[in-house]
Enzyme design. Sequence first.
Site, PDB file in Angstrom:
ATOM      1  N   GLN A  11      99.158  78.730  47.223  1.00  0.00           N
ATOM      2  CA  GLN A  11      98.600  80.064  46.977  1.00  0.00           C
ATOM      3  C   GLN A  11      97.294  80.294  47.747  1.00  0.00           C
ATOM      4  OE1 GLN A  11      99.005  81.813  42.913  1.00  0.00           O
ATOM      5  NE2 GLN A  11      98.739  79.699  42.271  1.00  0.00           N
ATOM      6  N   LEU A  12      96.341  79.382  47.556  1.00  0.00           N
ATOM      7  CA  LEU A  12      95.026  79.579  48.171  1.00  0.00           C
ATOM      8  C   LEU A  12      95.104  79.486  49.691  1.00  0.00           C
ATOM      9  CD1 LEU A  12      91.981  79.980  47.875  1.00  0.00           C
ATOM     10  CD2 LEU A  12      91.748  77.501  47.533  1.00  0.00           C
ATOM     11  N   THR A  63      99.566  70.431  41.252  1.00  0.00           N
ATOM     12  CA  THR A  63      99.171  71.503  40.322  1.00  0.00           C
ATOM     13  C   THR A  63     100.158  71.723  39.168  1.00  0.00           C
ATOM     14  OG1 THR A  63     100.197  73.102  41.798  1.00  0.00           O
ATOM     15  CG2 THR A  63      97.832  72.788  42.048  1.00  0.00           C
ATOM     16  N   THR A 102      89.082  72.789  38.744  1.00  0.00           N
ATOM     17  CA  THR A 102      89.715  73.632  37.720  1.00  0.00           C
ATOM     18  C   THR A 102      88.911  73.750  36.424  1.00  0.00           C
ATOM     19  OG1 THR A 102      91.661  73.731  36.270  1.00  0.00           O
ATOM     20  CG2 THR A 102      91.003  71.569  37.015  1.00  0.00           C
ATOM     21  N   TYR A 126      96.417  66.428  34.103  1.00  0.00           N
ATOM     22  CA  TYR A 126      96.020  67.213  35.282  1.00  0.00           C
ATOM     23  C   TYR A 126      94.491  67.364  35.339  1.00  0.00           C
ATOM     24  CZ  TYR A 126      95.161  71.530  37.969  1.00  0.00           C
ATOM     25  OH  TYR A 126      94.671  72.471  38.840  1.00  0.00           O
TER      26      TYR A 126
HETATM   27  N1  NAP Z   1      97.038  77.511  40.008  1.00  0.00           N
HETATM   28  C1  NAP Z   1      96.056  77.599  39.107  1.00  0.00           C
HETATM   29  O1  NAP Z   1      96.152  78.308  38.098  1.00  0.00           O
HETATM   30  C2  NAP Z   1      94.758  76.872  39.335  1.00  0.00           C
HETATM   31  C3  NAP Z   1      93.756  77.016  38.375  1.00  0.00           C
HETATM   32  C4  NAP Z   1      92.556  76.359  38.594  1.00  0.00           C
HETATM   33  C5  NAP Z   1      92.384  75.589  39.726  1.00  0.00           C
HETATM   34  N2  NAP Z   1      93.380  75.426  40.629  1.00  0.00           N
HETATM   35  C6  NAP Z   1      93.148  74.597  41.806  1.00  0.00           C
HETATM   36  O2  NAP Z   1      93.090  75.448  42.938  1.00  0.00           O
HETATM   37  C7  NAP Z   1      93.552  74.761  44.092  1.00  0.00           C
HETATM   38  C8  NAP Z   1      94.588  75.591  44.796  1.00  0.00           C
HETATM   39  O3  NAP Z   1      95.671  75.769  43.900  1.00  0.00           O
HETATM   40  P1  NAP Z   1      96.987  76.561  44.306  1.00  0.00           P
HETATM   41  O4  NAP Z   1      97.407  77.317  43.113  1.00  0.00           O
HETATM   42  O5  NAP Z   1      96.784  77.229  45.625  1.00  0.00           O
HETATM   43  O6  NAP Z   1      97.979  75.336  44.489  1.00  0.00           O
HETATM   44  P2  NAP Z   1      99.506  75.375  44.944  1.00  0.00           P
HETATM   45  O7  NAP Z   1      99.933  76.764  45.214  1.00  0.00           O
HETATM   46  O8  NAP Z   1     100.271  74.519  43.996  1.00  0.00           O
HETATM   47  O9  NAP Z   1      99.425  74.639  46.355  1.00  0.00           O
HETATM   48  C9  NAP Z   1      99.108  73.283  46.449  1.00  0.00           C
HETATM   49  C10 NAP Z   1      99.552  72.832  47.830  1.00  0.00           C
HETATM   50  O10 NAP Z   1      99.205  71.459  47.962  1.00  0.00           O
HETATM   51  C11 NAP Z   1     100.213  70.842  48.705  1.00  0.00           C
HETATM   52  N3  NAP Z   1     100.211  69.407  48.494  1.00  0.00           N
HETATM   53  C12 NAP Z   1     100.627  68.711  47.401  1.00  0.00           C
HETATM   54  N4  NAP Z   1     100.471  67.393  47.625  1.00  0.00           N
HETATM   55  C13 NAP Z   1      99.948  67.269  48.869  1.00  0.00           C
HETATM   56  C14 NAP Z   1      99.571  66.149  49.685  1.00  0.00           C
HETATM   57  N5  NAP Z   1      99.704  64.895  49.250  1.00  0.00           N
HETATM   58  N6  NAP Z   1      99.069  66.389  50.927  1.00  0.00           N
HETATM   59  C15 NAP Z   1      98.941  67.646  51.379  1.00  0.00           C
HETATM   60  N7  NAP Z   1      99.294  68.742  50.674  1.00  0.00           N
HETATM   61  C16 NAP Z   1      99.791  68.539  49.438  1.00  0.00           C
HETATM   62  C17 NAP Z   1     101.499  71.486  48.222  1.00  0.00           C
HETATM   63  O11 NAP Z   1     102.489  71.314  49.215  1.00  0.00           O
HETATM   64  P3  NAP Z   1     104.014  71.016  48.791  1.00  0.00           P
HETATM   65  O12 NAP Z   1     104.459  72.252  48.097  1.00  0.00           O
HETATM   66  O13 NAP Z   1     104.681  70.767  50.081  1.00  0.00           O
HETATM   67  O14 NAP Z   1     103.949  69.831  47.880  1.00  0.00           O
HETATM   68  C18 NAP Z   1     101.066  72.937  48.045  1.00  0.00           C
HETATM   69  O15 NAP Z   1     101.326  73.687  49.223  1.00  0.00           O
HETATM   70  C19 NAP Z   1      94.030  73.404  43.599  1.00  0.00           C
HETATM   71  O16 NAP Z   1      93.030  72.463  43.803  1.00  0.00           O
HETATM   72  C20 NAP Z   1      94.230  73.603  42.110  1.00  0.00           C
HETATM   73  O17 NAP Z   1      94.079  72.406  41.400  1.00  0.00           O
HETATM   74  C21 NAP Z   1      94.551  76.070  40.461  1.00  0.00           C
END
Ligand code: NAP
Length: 291
Positions: A11-12, A63, A102, A126
Amino acid sequence: MNILVTGSNGQLGSEIRDLIPLYSNCNFLFTNSSELDICNNVQIETYFQDKAVDVVINCAAYTAVDAAEKDALAAEKVNSEGVLNLVNALNKVDGKLIHISTDYVFDGYHYLPYQELNEVNPIGVYGNTKRSGELEVLNSDIDGVVIRTSWLYSAYGNNFVKTMLRLGNEREELGVIYDQVGTPTNASDLARTCLDILTCKKQLNINAKGNLYHFSNEGVASWYDFAIAIMDLGRLDCHVKPIETKDYPTPAKRPHFSILNKSKIKNDFEIEIPYWRDSLVKCIAKIKNTK
Ligand SMILES: NC(=O)c1ccc[n+]([C@@H]2O[C@H](COP(=O)([O-])OP(=O)(O)OC[C@H]3O[C@@H](n4cnc5c(N)ncnc54)[C@H](OP(=O)(O)O)[C@@H]3O)[C@@H](O)[C@H]2O)c1
Protein backbone atom coordinates in the site's frame (compact mmCIF):
# COMPACT_ATOMS: atom_id res chain seq x y z
CA MET A 1 19.02 11.94 -3.69
CA ASN A 2 18.65 8.22 -4.47
CA ILE A 3 15.73 6.82 -2.48
CA LEU A 4 15.35 3.06 -2.28
CA VAL A 5 11.75 2.03 -1.56
CA THR A 6 11.61 -1.55 -0.29
CA GLY A 7 8.41 -3.64 -0.40
CA SER A 8 7.18 -1.16 -2.99
CA ASN A 9 4.25 -3.23 -4.22
CA GLY A 10 2.41 -2.80 -0.91
CA GLN A 11 0.00 0.00 0.00
CA LEU A 12 2.55 2.59 1.11
CA GLY A 13 5.10 1.77 -1.59
CA SER A 14 2.45 2.07 -4.31
CA GLU A 15 1.31 5.44 -2.99
CA ILE A 16 4.93 6.70 -2.96
CA ARG A 17 5.19 5.67 -6.62
CA ASP A 18 2.18 7.84 -7.45
CA LEU A 19 3.96 10.88 -5.96
CA ILE A 20 7.06 10.66 -8.19
CA PRO A 21 6.05 13.68 -10.35
CA LEU A 22 5.86 15.92 -7.26
CA TYR A 23 9.44 15.16 -6.15
CA SER A 24 11.55 15.77 -9.25
CA ASN A 25 14.72 16.27 -7.17
CA CYS A 26 14.52 12.65 -5.97
CA ASN A 27 15.59 9.56 -7.89
CA PHE A 28 13.50 6.57 -6.84
CA LEU A 29 14.60 2.95 -6.80
CA PHE A 30 11.51 0.78 -6.30
CA THR A 31 12.02 -2.87 -5.36
CA ASN A 32 9.56 -5.65 -4.61
CA SER A 33 10.12 -8.66 -2.38
CA SER A 34 11.62 -10.82 -5.13
CA GLU A 35 13.98 -8.13 -6.44
CA LEU A 36 15.13 -7.25 -2.93
CA ASP A 37 14.24 -9.53 -0.04
CA ILE A 38 15.19 -7.58 3.08
CA CYS A 39 15.82 -10.89 4.87
CA ASN A 40 18.47 -11.82 2.30
CA ASN A 41 21.77 -10.21 3.26
CA VAL A 42 23.55 -11.28 0.09
CA GLN A 43 20.87 -9.64 -2.04
CA ILE A 44 21.08 -6.46 0.04
CA GLU A 45 24.86 -6.34 -0.16
CA THR A 46 24.85 -6.83 -3.94
CA TYR A 47 22.14 -4.20 -4.35
CA PHE A 48 24.02 -1.62 -2.29
CA GLN A 49 27.23 -2.35 -4.26
CA ASP A 50 25.41 -1.82 -7.58
CA LYS A 51 23.43 1.29 -6.69
CA ALA A 52 24.32 4.43 -4.78
CA VAL A 53 21.61 4.38 -2.12
CA ASP A 54 21.31 7.59 -0.07
CA VAL A 55 18.05 6.80 1.71
CA VAL A 56 15.82 3.80 2.31
CA ILE A 57 12.09 4.11 2.93
CA ASN A 58 11.31 0.71 4.35
CA CYS A 59 7.79 -0.24 3.26
CA ALA A 60 8.59 -3.97 3.50
CA ALA A 61 6.83 -5.72 6.35
CA TYR A 62 5.01 -8.83 7.45
CA THR A 63 1.58 -7.23 7.94
CA ALA A 64 -0.75 -10.24 8.32
CA VAL A 65 -1.67 -9.50 11.94
CA ASP A 66 -3.73 -12.65 12.53
CA ALA A 67 -1.44 -15.03 10.59
CA ALA A 68 1.51 -13.75 12.63
CA GLU A 69 0.04 -15.38 15.75
CA LYS A 70 0.85 -18.79 14.24
CA ASP A 71 3.96 -17.77 12.34
CA ALA A 72 5.96 -15.65 14.76
CA LEU A 73 9.29 -16.64 13.20
CA ALA A 74 8.30 -15.43 9.74
CA ALA A 75 6.99 -12.15 11.16
CA GLU A 76 10.14 -11.64 13.28
CA LYS A 77 12.37 -12.34 10.29
CA VAL A 78 10.87 -9.56 8.15
CA ASN A 79 9.84 -7.07 10.83
CA SER A 80 12.99 -7.24 12.93
CA GLU A 81 15.89 -9.12 11.25
CA GLY A 82 15.11 -7.54 7.88
CA VAL A 83 15.23 -4.08 9.46
CA LEU A 84 18.61 -4.86 11.05
CA ASN A 85 19.93 -5.94 7.65
CA LEU A 86 18.94 -2.56 6.20
CA VAL A 87 20.45 -0.71 9.17
CA ASN A 88 23.76 -2.56 8.69
CA ALA A 89 23.83 -1.84 4.95
CA LEU A 90 23.03 1.85 5.54
CA ASN A 91 25.72 2.08 8.21
CA LYS A 92 28.37 1.22 5.63
CA VAL A 93 27.27 3.91 3.16
CA ASP A 94 26.29 6.54 5.74
CA GLY A 95 22.72 6.39 4.43
CA LYS A 96 19.43 7.42 6.01
CA LEU A 97 16.39 5.35 6.88
CA ILE A 98 12.69 6.02 7.21
CA HIS A 99 11.16 2.98 8.87
CA ILE A 100 7.44 2.48 9.42
CA SER A 101 5.99 1.00 12.59
CA THR A 102 2.56 0.63 14.11
CA ASP A 103 0.08 1.65 16.79
CA TYR A 104 -0.05 -2.07 17.70
CA VAL A 105 3.08 -1.58 19.86
CA PHE A 106 0.62 -0.21 22.47
CA ASP A 107 -1.77 -2.28 24.56
CA GLY A 108 -4.66 0.20 24.25
CA TYR A 109 -5.20 0.74 27.98
CA HIS A 110 -4.78 4.50 27.70
CA TYR A 111 -7.21 7.37 27.77
CA LEU A 112 -5.17 10.11 26.07
CA PRO A 113 -3.66 9.97 22.56
CA TYR A 114 -0.37 8.06 22.72
CA GLN A 115 2.82 10.10 22.65
CA GLU A 116 6.07 8.72 21.29
CA LEU A 117 7.60 8.03 24.69
CA ASN A 118 4.55 6.42 26.28
CA GLU A 119 5.20 2.89 27.47
CA VAL A 120 4.86 0.22 24.79
CA ASN A 121 3.32 -3.16 25.54
CA PRO A 122 2.34 -5.08 22.41
CA ILE A 123 -0.51 -7.55 22.93
CA GLY A 124 0.15 -9.66 19.84
CA VAL A 125 2.97 -11.22 17.84
CA TYR A 126 2.80 -8.65 15.03
CA GLY A 127 3.13 -5.72 17.47
CA ASN A 128 5.99 -7.50 19.24
CA THR A 129 7.95 -8.02 16.05
CA LYS A 130 7.33 -4.44 14.95
CA ARG A 131 8.62 -3.21 18.32
CA SER A 132 11.80 -5.28 17.82
CA GLY A 133 12.20 -3.64 14.41
CA GLU A 134 11.82 -0.16 15.93
CA LEU A 135 14.60 -0.94 18.41
CA GLU A 136 16.96 -2.05 15.63
CA VAL A 137 16.69 1.48 14.22
CA LEU A 138 16.50 3.45 17.47
CA ASN A 139 19.48 1.64 19.03
CA SER A 140 21.63 2.04 15.93
CA ASP A 141 23.95 4.88 15.01
CA ILE A 142 22.39 5.52 11.63
CA ASP A 143 20.55 8.68 10.67
CA GLY A 144 16.96 7.56 10.64
CA VAL A 145 13.41 7.92 11.82
CA VAL A 146 10.74 5.48 12.90
CA ILE A 147 7.20 6.59 12.09
CA ARG A 148 4.38 4.77 13.83
CA THR A 149 1.11 4.87 11.96
CA SER A 150 -2.36 3.36 12.36
CA TRP A 151 -5.26 1.84 10.40
CA LEU A 152 -3.54 2.26 7.03
CA TYR A 153 -5.61 2.05 3.85
CA SER A 154 -5.06 2.97 0.24
CA ALA A 155 -6.34 2.61 -3.28
CA TYR A 156 -3.93 -0.35 -3.57
CA GLY A 157 -3.78 -3.77 -1.92
CA ASN A 158 -6.29 -5.21 0.51
CA ASN A 159 -7.56 -3.05 3.30
CA PHE A 160 -10.62 -2.15 5.37
CA VAL A 161 -11.91 0.45 2.87
CA LYS A 162 -11.82 -1.95 -0.06
CA THR A 163 -13.35 -4.75 2.02
CA MET A 164 -16.22 -2.49 3.14
CA LEU A 165 -16.85 -1.30 -0.44
CA ARG A 166 -17.03 -4.93 -1.59
CA LEU A 167 -19.23 -6.11 1.29
CA GLY A 168 -21.41 -3.01 0.94
CA ASN A 169 -22.20 -4.13 -2.59
CA GLU A 170 -22.84 -7.73 -1.59
CA ARG A 171 -24.84 -7.39 1.67
CA GLU A 172 -27.80 -5.53 3.06
CA GLU A 173 -26.47 -5.51 6.62
CA LEU A 174 -23.06 -5.72 8.25
CA GLY A 175 -21.85 -5.78 11.87
CA VAL A 176 -18.73 -3.70 12.55
CA ILE A 177 -16.85 -3.23 15.84
CA TYR A 178 -17.50 0.02 17.70
CA ASP A 179 -15.41 -0.58 20.82
CA GLN A 180 -12.00 -0.14 19.18
CA VAL A 181 -11.09 3.47 18.48
CA GLY A 182 -8.18 4.94 16.57
CA THR A 183 -7.59 7.00 13.46
CA PRO A 184 -7.66 5.79 9.86
CA THR A 185 -4.66 6.84 7.78
CA ASN A 186 -4.65 7.29 4.02
CA ALA A 187 -1.32 5.77 2.89
CA SER A 188 -1.03 8.58 0.37
CA ASP A 189 -0.77 11.13 3.22
CA LEU A 190 1.87 9.01 4.95
CA ALA A 191 3.78 8.66 1.66
CA ARG A 192 3.78 12.43 1.26
CA THR A 193 4.98 12.93 4.82
CA CYS A 194 7.90 10.52 4.33
CA LEU A 195 8.99 12.43 1.23
CA ASP A 196 8.42 15.84 2.83
CA ILE A 197 10.61 14.82 5.76
CA LEU A 198 13.39 13.84 3.37
CA THR A 199 13.15 17.01 1.33
CA CYS A 200 12.44 19.28 4.31
CA LYS A 201 14.84 22.13 5.01
CA LYS A 202 15.41 20.62 8.44
CA GLN A 203 17.67 17.78 7.30
CA LEU A 204 17.59 14.44 9.04
CA ASN A 205 20.92 14.71 10.75
CA ILE A 206 20.05 14.05 14.34
CA ASN A 207 21.01 10.76 15.96
CA ALA A 208 18.37 8.10 15.36
CA LYS A 209 17.82 7.49 19.07
CA GLY A 210 15.42 10.42 19.38
CA ASN A 211 13.77 10.08 16.04
CA LEU A 212 10.52 8.38 16.82
CA TYR A 213 7.33 9.92 15.45
CA HIS A 214 3.60 9.28 15.34
CA PHE A 215 1.57 9.87 12.19
CA SER A 216 -2.06 9.19 11.33
CA ASN A 217 -4.77 11.35 9.83
CA GLU A 218 -6.46 13.83 12.19
CA GLY A 219 -9.52 12.99 14.25
CA VAL A 220 -10.88 9.86 15.89
CA ALA A 221 -13.16 7.02 14.78
CA SER A 222 -14.26 3.55 15.70
CA TRP A 223 -14.21 0.86 12.99
CA TYR A 224 -18.01 1.29 13.01
CA ASP A 225 -17.75 5.05 12.31
CA PHE A 226 -15.18 4.34 9.61
CA ALA A 227 -17.48 1.76 7.96
CA ILE A 228 -20.47 4.14 8.03
CA ALA A 229 -18.37 6.84 6.33
CA ILE A 230 -17.21 4.37 3.65
CA MET A 231 -20.80 3.28 2.91
CA ASP A 232 -21.90 6.91 2.83
CA LEU A 233 -19.12 8.11 0.51
CA GLY A 234 -19.37 4.96 -1.62
CA ARG A 235 -23.15 5.57 -1.93
CA LEU A 236 -23.85 2.04 -0.74
CA ASP A 237 -27.18 1.09 0.74
CA CYS A 238 -25.84 -1.32 3.38
CA HIS A 239 -26.96 -0.99 6.99
CA VAL A 240 -23.98 -1.02 9.35
CA LYS A 241 -24.74 -2.09 12.89
CA PRO A 242 -22.39 -1.67 15.85
CA ILE A 243 -21.00 -4.86 17.42
CA GLU A 244 -18.52 -5.52 20.22
CA THR A 245 -15.03 -6.95 19.83
CA LYS A 246 -16.17 -10.10 21.66
CA ASP A 247 -18.72 -10.69 18.88
CA TYR A 248 -16.01 -10.70 16.20
CA PRO A 249 -13.24 -12.97 17.55
CA THR A 250 -9.89 -12.87 15.73
CA PRO A 251 -6.68 -14.85 16.38
CA ALA A 252 -4.79 -11.65 17.30
CA LYS A 253 -5.96 -9.22 19.96
CA ARG A 254 -6.11 -5.55 18.92
CA PRO A 255 -5.74 -2.50 21.18
CA HIS A 256 -9.12 -0.98 22.09
CA PHE A 257 -7.62 2.52 22.00
CA SER A 258 -4.79 3.48 19.67
CA ILE A 259 -5.17 7.18 18.94
CA LEU A 260 -1.76 8.69 18.24
CA ASN A 261 -0.65 12.18 19.31
CA LYS A 262 1.01 13.76 16.27
CA SER A 263 2.27 17.03 17.76
CA LYS A 264 5.94 16.08 17.45
CA ILE A 265 5.93 15.32 13.72
CA LYS A 266 3.78 18.38 12.99
CA ASN A 267 6.09 20.70 14.93
CA ASP A 268 9.43 19.23 13.84
CA PHE A 269 8.66 19.14 10.12
CA GLU A 270 6.01 21.87 9.88
CA ILE A 271 3.45 19.60 8.22
CA GLU A 272 -0.32 19.83 8.18
CA ILE A 273 -2.30 16.63 8.46
CA PRO A 274 -5.71 16.19 6.81
CA TYR A 275 -8.83 15.11 8.72
CA TRP A 276 -9.45 11.37 8.24
CA ARG A 277 -12.79 11.74 6.46
CA ASP A 278 -11.39 14.28 3.96
CA SER A 279 -8.61 11.84 3.08
CA LEU A 280 -11.12 9.01 2.80
CA VAL A 281 -13.06 11.05 0.22
CA LYS A 282 -9.87 11.27 -1.87
CA CYS A 283 -9.10 7.56 -1.60
CA ILE A 284 -12.61 6.48 -2.59
CA ALA A 285 -12.48 8.82 -5.61
CA LYS A 286 -9.12 7.30 -6.56
CA ILE A 287 -10.49 3.76 -6.24
CA LYS A 288 -13.44 4.70 -8.48
CA ASN A 289 -11.12 6.35 -11.05
CA THR A 290 -8.78 3.37 -11.28
CA LYS A 291 -11.58 0.83 -11.86
N1 NAP B 1 -1.79 -1.87 7.13
C1 NAP B 1 -1.97 -1.27 8.30
O1 NAP B 1 -3.10 -1.09 8.78
C2 NAP B 1 -0.80 -0.73 9.07
C3 NAP B 1 -1.05 -0.08 10.28
C4 NAP B 1 0.04 0.43 10.97
C5 NAP B 1 1.31 0.30 10.46
N2 NAP B 1 1.55 -0.36 9.30
C6 NAP B 1 2.91 -0.48 8.81
O2 NAP B 1 3.04 0.33 7.66
C7 NAP B 1 4.00 -0.22 6.77
C8 NAP B 1 3.42 -0.32 5.39
O3 NAP B 1 2.31 -1.19 5.46
P1 NAP B 1 1.46 -1.58 4.17
O4 NAP B 1 0.05 -1.65 4.60
O5 NAP B 1 1.88 -0.73 3.01
O6 NAP B 1 1.98 -3.06 3.95
P2 NAP B 1 1.58 -4.08 2.79
O7 NAP B 1 0.62 -3.45 1.86
O8 NAP B 1 1.28 -5.38 3.44
O9 NAP B 1 2.97 -4.20 2.01
C9 NAP B 1 4.08 -4.81 2.59
C10 NAP B 1 5.03 -5.15 1.45
O10 NAP B 1 6.18 -5.75 2.03
C11 NAP B 1 6.62 -6.74 1.15
N3 NAP B 1 7.47 -7.70 1.83
C12 NAP B 1 7.12 -8.67 2.71
N4 NAP B 1 8.21 -9.35 3.09
C13 NAP B 1 9.26 -8.79 2.45
C14 NAP B 1 10.67 -9.06 2.42
N5 NAP B 1 11.21 -10.05 3.14
N6 NAP B 1 11.47 -8.29 1.63
C15 NAP B 1 10.94 -7.30 0.89
N7 NAP B 1 9.62 -7.00 0.86
C16 NAP B 1 8.81 -7.75 1.63
C17 NAP B 1 5.35 -7.38 0.62
O11 NAP B 1 5.65 -8.03 -0.60
P3 NAP B 1 4.95 -9.43 -0.96
O12 NAP B 1 3.51 -9.11 -1.10
O13 NAP B 1 5.62 -9.83 -2.21
O14 NAP B 1 5.24 -10.33 0.21
C18 NAP B 1 4.45 -6.17 0.46
O15 NAP B 1 4.53 -5.64 -0.86
C19 NAP B 1 4.43 -1.54 7.39
O16 NAP B 1 5.61 -1.36 8.10
C20 NAP B 1 3.31 -1.86 8.37
O17 NAP B 1 3.77 -2.66 9.43
C21 NAP B 1 0.51 -0.86 8.59
